[in-house]
Scaffold this motif. Structure first.
Motif, PDB file in Angstrom:
ATOM      1  N   GLY A   1       0.799  -1.215   0.000  1.00 12.09           N
ATOM      2  CA  GLY A   1       0.000   0.000   0.000  1.00 12.09           C
ATOM      3  C   GLY A   1       0.831   1.263   0.000  1.00 12.09           C
ATOM      4  O   GLY A   1       0.376   2.313  -0.442  1.00 12.09           O
ATOM      5  N   ILE A   2       2.047   1.184   0.523  1.00  7.19           N
ATOM      6  CA  ILE A   2       2.938   2.344   0.514  1.00  7.19           C
ATOM      7  C   ILE A   2       4.353   1.870   0.189  1.00  7.19           C
ATOM      8  O   ILE A   2       4.829   0.878   0.734  1.00  7.19           O
ATOM      9  CB  ILE A   2       2.908   3.111   1.860  1.00  7.19           C
ATOM     10  CG1 ILE A   2       3.816   4.350   1.795  1.00  7.19           C
ATOM     11  CG2 ILE A   2       3.279   2.224   3.032  1.00  7.19           C
ATOM     12  CD1 ILE A   2       3.598   5.323   2.952  1.00  7.19           C
ATOM     13  N   ILE A   3       5.005   2.573  -0.752  1.00  8.24           N
ATOM     14  CA  ILE A   3       6.365   2.238  -1.168  1.00  8.24           C
ATOM     15  C   ILE A   3       7.272   3.406  -0.807  1.00  8.24           C
ATOM     16  O   ILE A   3       6.992   4.554  -1.154  1.00  8.24           O
ATOM     17  CB  ILE A   3       6.449   1.994  -2.698  1.00  8.24           C
ATOM     18  CG1 ILE A   3       5.386   0.983  -3.146  1.00  8.24           C
ATOM     19  CG2 ILE A   3       7.855   1.543  -3.082  1.00  8.24           C
ATOM     20  CD1 ILE A   3       5.536  -0.395  -2.580  1.00  8.24           C
ATOM     21  N   TRP A   4       8.360   3.103  -0.121  1.00  8.57           N
ATOM     22  CA  TRP A   4       9.347   4.122   0.210  1.00  8.57           C
ATOM     23  C   TRP A   4      10.582   3.937  -0.681  1.00  8.57           C
ATOM     24  O   TRP A   4      10.979   2.802  -0.966  1.00  8.57           O
ATOM     25  CB  TRP A   4       9.788   4.018   1.666  1.00  8.57           C
ATOM     26  CG  TRP A   4       8.761   4.418   2.674  1.00  8.57           C
ATOM     27  CD1 TRP A   4       8.413   5.680   3.052  1.00  8.57           C
ATOM     28  CD2 TRP A   4       7.961   3.543   3.488  1.00  8.57           C
ATOM     29  NE1 TRP A   4       7.444   5.647   4.034  1.00  8.57           N
ATOM     30  CE2 TRP A   4       7.150   4.349   4.323  1.00  8.57           C
ATOM     31  CE3 TRP A   4       7.849   2.150   3.586  1.00  8.57           C
ATOM     32  CZ2 TRP A   4       6.247   3.827   5.238  1.00  8.57           C
ATOM     33  CZ3 TRP A   4       6.948   1.616   4.491  1.00  8.57           C
ATOM     34  CH2 TRP A   4       6.161   2.444   5.305  1.00  8.57           C
ATOM     35  N   VAL A   5      11.174   5.031  -1.096  1.00  8.78           N
ATOM     36  CA  VAL A   5      12.427   4.990  -1.847  1.00  8.78           C
ATOM     37  C   VAL A   5      13.497   5.675  -1.003  1.00  8.78           C
ATOM     38  O   VAL A   5      13.374   6.858  -0.647  1.00  8.78           O
ATOM     39  CB  VAL A   5      12.290   5.689  -3.210  1.00  8.78           C
ATOM     40  CG1 VAL A   5      13.635   5.702  -3.943  1.00  8.78           C
ATOM     41  CG2 VAL A   5      11.237   4.980  -4.065  1.00  8.78           C
TER      42      VAL A   5
END
Length: 474
Positions: free
Chosen positions: A428-432
């Motif tokens: 649901g949430i992607i961090w880079v």
């Protein structure tokens, strides 16, 4: 500390109380009322009475109460943090971070008050005029866990109340006191009686009556999959709105173009935050072949300097686990890894810890097999399983091989690799090049068995209001 039902009663109807245990020493940290079905009924009735007045209050007035509450929380952050550490176990600096995070959430909802539109009118050729009204749902219910109780309570309180609903909130019986303290702050900030009602009790006696109550229009639940399935079944009988956040098994993919020493430091800090007891904690650290060995060596070296102790001790980097059941589940997970053939490099129980506290040394694990149970099951504690990946495609495949889909992170200097991973990762949430940061301005929630629905962002408006269409033919 008061239990707020109706006129802020200080006792449950039964008169019974539950002792809260300090996880650092096993001693009593305080007592709260032992709420049950009659208390839930009374709280829902109070919330229903308050709804008629609160729902018609201008959003700017509701917003002002949140501004004042946030200001008071910031002013009393040290007091609230100490309550939180005493019942939950996390270091004081982390507890204060959480308390200040809750203040930021209240400020976000105060600033978003003007976005909660009452609706709109439009001229429709051949139909006349259409009036679309947006209205609050009514009495809502929320059930929150013990790991981040103040912050998660703020998410649910802010969304429900700013949209004009009233709320019955049940915190975990393992960490209810700081939530009660925040509720008391809101009362002092001008929140009318009955708008927020906090029930302290266990899931069977207080949680089940809340989710089954026919006058509760929505339930927002944060917890485990098994309990979430139960909540979904029960709420279906009364056709309630439902938001579920059911945990995660977040992958942290580290590409070979990153500095292994820097990444070892990042992985350690992220995984040991709150002793690994966070739904979005990086629970599977997937490292590309090129830096795997160097990364692991750096991580082992860093682990030697980790200090585990009482959260009130400034020298403690990590506090105890919250309760005996959690520690037992972590021990079982580590034993499973051993049985599967993985190598436990360091960590685990330490006989030097106080016997009555729920302490556990962080565990570093390598050689995790592809079919390990850690891909299917969430380890809610300070275990760092390092998984070797041949390349980015292999890492993405490993990352997605789980029933969960809450969060995931990709760490690389290659923007094209970051874009490819962000598109392919199932979460649901992607961090880079970061992980676990959750500003209230963005929606948060999972896919697959991590649940459905979103909190924060602008998603709260749809989640806590309903539309009515009126067509007028002149």
């Amino acid at each position: 500390m008061q239990m707020m039902i109706a006129d802020q009663f200080t006792e449950s109807i039964s008169g019974e109380r539950t002792r809260i245990i300090n996880p650092a020493d096993g001693k009593p940290a305080g007592e709260v009322p032992k709420g049950g079905k009659e208390d839930v009924d009374r709280a829902v009735m109070a919330a229903g009475d308050a709804f008629r007045r609160w729902s018609v209050l201008p959003t700017s007035r509701r917003g002002m109460i949140f501004w004042q509450s946030a200001a008071l929380i910031r002013r009393e952050a040290d007091r609230l943090a100490l309550i939180l550490t005493t019942e939950q176990g996390k270091p004081l600096r982390e507890a204060k971070d959480e308390v200040l995070g809750a203040a930021a959430v209240f400020e976000y909802y105060a600033g978003s008050a003007s976005l909660v539109s009452a609706g709109y009118t439009d001229r429709l050729p051949r139909y006349g005029y259409g009036i679309i009204q947006r209205r609050p749902l009514g009495v809502c219910g929320a059930i929150i866990p013990w790991n981040m109780p103040v912050l998660i309570a703020a998410w649910k309180i802010g969304a429900a109340l700013i949209t004009g609903n009233t709320l019955v909130l049940k915190p975990s019986i393992n960490a209810p006191m700081a939530v009660l303290a925040v509720g008391e702050v809101m009362i002092r900030s001008g929140l009318p009686p009955g708008v927020l009602n906090i029930i302290t009790g266990n899931g069977r006696d207080a949680g089940d009556p809340l989710i089954a109550h026919p006058d509760v229009r929505k339930i927002s639940f944060t917890g485990g999959i098994e309990t979430g399935e139960h909540v979904a079944r029960v709420t279906a009988r009364t056709i309630k709105r439902l938001t579920l956040e059911l945990g995660g098994n977040d992958p942290m993919i580290i590409c070979s173009d990153m500095d292994p020493a820097m990444m070892a430091d990042a992985a350690l800090r992220l995984r040991l935050y709150n002793a690994g007891q966070i739904c979005t904690s990086p629970k599977r650290i997937i490292v590309e072949e090129g830096i795997y060995d160097t990364f692991t060596t750096h991580l082992e070296r860093l682990l030697r300097d980790v200090t585990v102790g009482d959260g009130t001790d400034p020298g403690s980097m990590m506090g105890p686990l919250n309760n005996a059941e959690v520690r037992r589940s972590v021990e079982d997970a580590v034993q499973t890894l051993r049985d599967e053939g993985a190598t436990i490099i360091r960590g685990g129980k330490n006989e030097e810890f106080p016997k009555n506290g729920f302490f556990y040394n962080p565990v570093l694990c390598t050689g995790v097999p592809e079919d390990s149970r850690i891909h299917a099951e969430e380890i809610f504690g300070p275990v760092l399983p390092i998984i070797r990946a041949d390349d980015l495609d292999d890492a993405i495949g490993i990352a997605n091989d789980t029933q969960y889909g809450l969060g995931a992170s990709i760490w690389t200097r290659d923007i094209s690799a970051a874009e490819r991973a962000s598109e392919a990762l199932e979460a649901g949430i992607i961090w880079v090049n970061q992980h676990m940061k959750l500003p209230p301005e963005v929606p948060f929630g999972g896919i697959k068995k991590s649940g459905f629905g979103r909190e924060n962002g602008l998603a709260f408006i749809d989640a806590y209001t309903e539309e009515k269409t009126i067509l007028i033919n002149r």
